[in-house]
Design an enzyme around this catalytic site. Structure first.
Site, mmCIF file in Angstrom:
data_model
loop_
_atom_site.group_PDB
_atom_site.id
_atom_site.type_symbol
_atom_site.label_atom_id
_atom_site.label_comp_id
_atom_site.label_asym_id
_atom_site.label_seq_id
_atom_site.Cartn_x
_atom_site.Cartn_y
_atom_site.Cartn_z
ATOM 1 C CD GLN A 177 15.472 -34.859 -15.662
ATOM 2 O OE1 GLN A 177 15.793 -34.260 -14.641
ATOM 3 N NE2 GLN A 177 14.284 -34.680 -16.221
ATOM 4 C CB ALA A 195 16.586 -24.242 -21.989
ATOM 5 C CB CYS A 320 -2.484 -44.899 -9.311
ATOM 6 S SG CYS A 320 -2.229 -46.596 -8.791
#
Length: 459
Positions: A177, A195, A320
């Protein structure tokens, strides 16, 4: 249609597209061959490796390309554990690692190894002391993400690396990240990345192993990629990945400052515009482009569908939206609200007008979903009992919490409401609701059917 889910996959960077098209013509041959076409392909591969290594902060001969970021993680974890098998079979990971790391940890446990999972605080951050407590004489490897993929919290990698180095334990960092925003600081030993997180093509991962780290690949190897990732590399994709990484890093400082301003706007205004919302993750030590918030009394899957209908592509860690109906392991480890969870991760080039449009649409969408679920202001009622039990068996997120909110006003201050639920999400969301609404979570007790969660009214 604004795309706000770059934490899952970033749009292909223009430089990646150009490099991909060019290398399709020049890089199709086998780079291991000595004839002209092979030498040309080898030059492209070497240049890509040098560019990627420069961005990572390692030597080119320490870095190999893999078929994906997940493949890099699995190869890195297995190889580092095997390389230090004489030390022991103890693995240390954080509770909020990406699923690729956690799956590798589960496989290690299934093979007879041991795993310690370091907890995080409510912002999703680990502590160096937490890692220090988890390490022991048999620890072969520790793993820590550079930044969390669901809430954006940046981890104290440098501090944890110091603790690991003092104990003689290598540290594997999942930098998927964060690598597009800058190099990972600290004395890491193994690093992985993907990538498609920074605008390169999918199907290219990076695995860097520092010289001196004991590493033993756990599959048949060949002469390619230092024996750590066998098979013919997708050279055009590798070239595009390296070119785009260099390009996004050149733009990173200015783009990070611009997107951080937009994310700060979302963090501030969501809390003002939408009632009963919790913005999660560290407000300061975070990725510049990512913000996550959870809305009480909202079905997460319906919320994402309605935002999509309104023209906004976002993601969620909400239970959910999962077929398993269990909370995200990240939100669970943090102890924050999971229902109605929305992750917004802005791609480079996002405009203020697009963010403002999202903020204009969001309150109405949330209100509409709540209305569909029958959520409104609870009626003012005189207390009818000091203790009330609600049967919410069979009801799914967010209905058990909605039933609790409706009932809390029917007991006096100091009275209790017990919710009987067989939805795993209740174990996380009922305590989170208490924190948000100022009530006391008393605890839980198993029942023949489901679990009883007891709340004491405080306001």
């Amino acid at each position: 249609m604004p795309y706000f889910d770059t934490a899952s996959a970033a749009p292909l960077h223009p430089v990646a597209r150009q490099a991909l098209q060019a290398s399709l013509d020049e890089g199709w041959a086998d780079p291991a061959r000595l004839y002209r076409e092979g030498r040309r392909a080898r030059l492209l591969l070497d240049a890509a490796r040098e560019a990627a290594a420069e961005a990572v902060g390692c030597r080119p001969d320490e870095l190999v390309f893999t078929p994906s970021g997940t493949h890099a993680v699995h190869t890195g974890v297995a190889g580092a554990l095997a390389g230090r098998r004489r030390v022991g079979a103890h693995l240390v990971v954080s509770a909020v690692e990406h699923s690729s790391v956690l799956h590798a940890a589960e496989a290690h446990e299934a093979a007879g190894g041991t795993v310690a999972r370091v907890p995080v605080d409510r912002a999703g951050a680990v502590s160096a002391s937490g890692y220090a407590s988890a390490l022991d004489a048999s620890t072969a490897l520790a793993c820590l993400q550079s930044a969390n993929h669901e809430v954006g919290t940046v981890q104290p990698v440098a501090e944890v690396a110091e603790v690991c180095a003092a104990a003689g334990v290598p540290l594997l960092v999942d930098a998927a990240q964060s690598l597009g925003w800058g190099p990972v600081e600290g004395g890491w030993s193994v690093l992985t990345a993907s990538a498609h997180k920074w605008g390169g093509p999918a199907g290219v991962g990076l695995l860097a192993v520092r010289k001196g780290v004991r590493f033993s690949p756990q599959f048949p190897s060949d002469e390619r990629e230092s024996g750590r990732s066998p098979g013919f590399v997708n050279l055009p994709a590798v070239v595009a990945a390296a070119a785009s990484l260099r390009a996004v890093r050149a733009e990173a400082e200015a783009e990070a400052a611009r997107l951080r301003t937009l994310v700060d706007r979302i963090r501030r205004r969501v809390a003002r515009l939408v009632p009963d919302v919790e913005v999660v993750g560290d407000p300061e030590r975070r990725l510049p482009h990512l913000v996550t918030f959870s809305c009480l009394y909202v079905d997460g899957e319906t919320l994402l569908h309605e935002l999509d209908r309104a023209g906004y592509s976002v993601s969620s860690g909400s239970s959910c939206t999962s077929s398993t109906l269990t909370p995200s392991h990240v939100l669970r480890a943090m102890g924050v609200l999971s229902e109605g969870n929305v992750r917004v991760s802005l791609p480079p080039g996002t405009t203020a007008q697009e963010v403002n449009g999202f903020l204009e649409v969001l309150p109405g969408v949330v209100a509409g979903v709540r209305a569909t679920l029958g959520v409104g202001a609870p009626p003012a009622e005189a207390p009818v009992s000091d203790a009330l039990e609600i049967d919410a068996l069979g009801l799914r997120c967010p209905q058990p919490v909605i039933e609790l909110a409706r009932a809390i006003g029917t007991v006096p201050v100091g009275g209790t409401v017990t919710v009987l639920s067989d939805d795993e999400v209740a174990r996380l969301d009922i305590p989170a609701w208490c924190t948000m609404r100022g009530h006391t979570y008393v605890g839980e007790a198993p029942r023949p059917a489901g679990v009883a969660y007891t709340v004491r009214r405080r306001v």
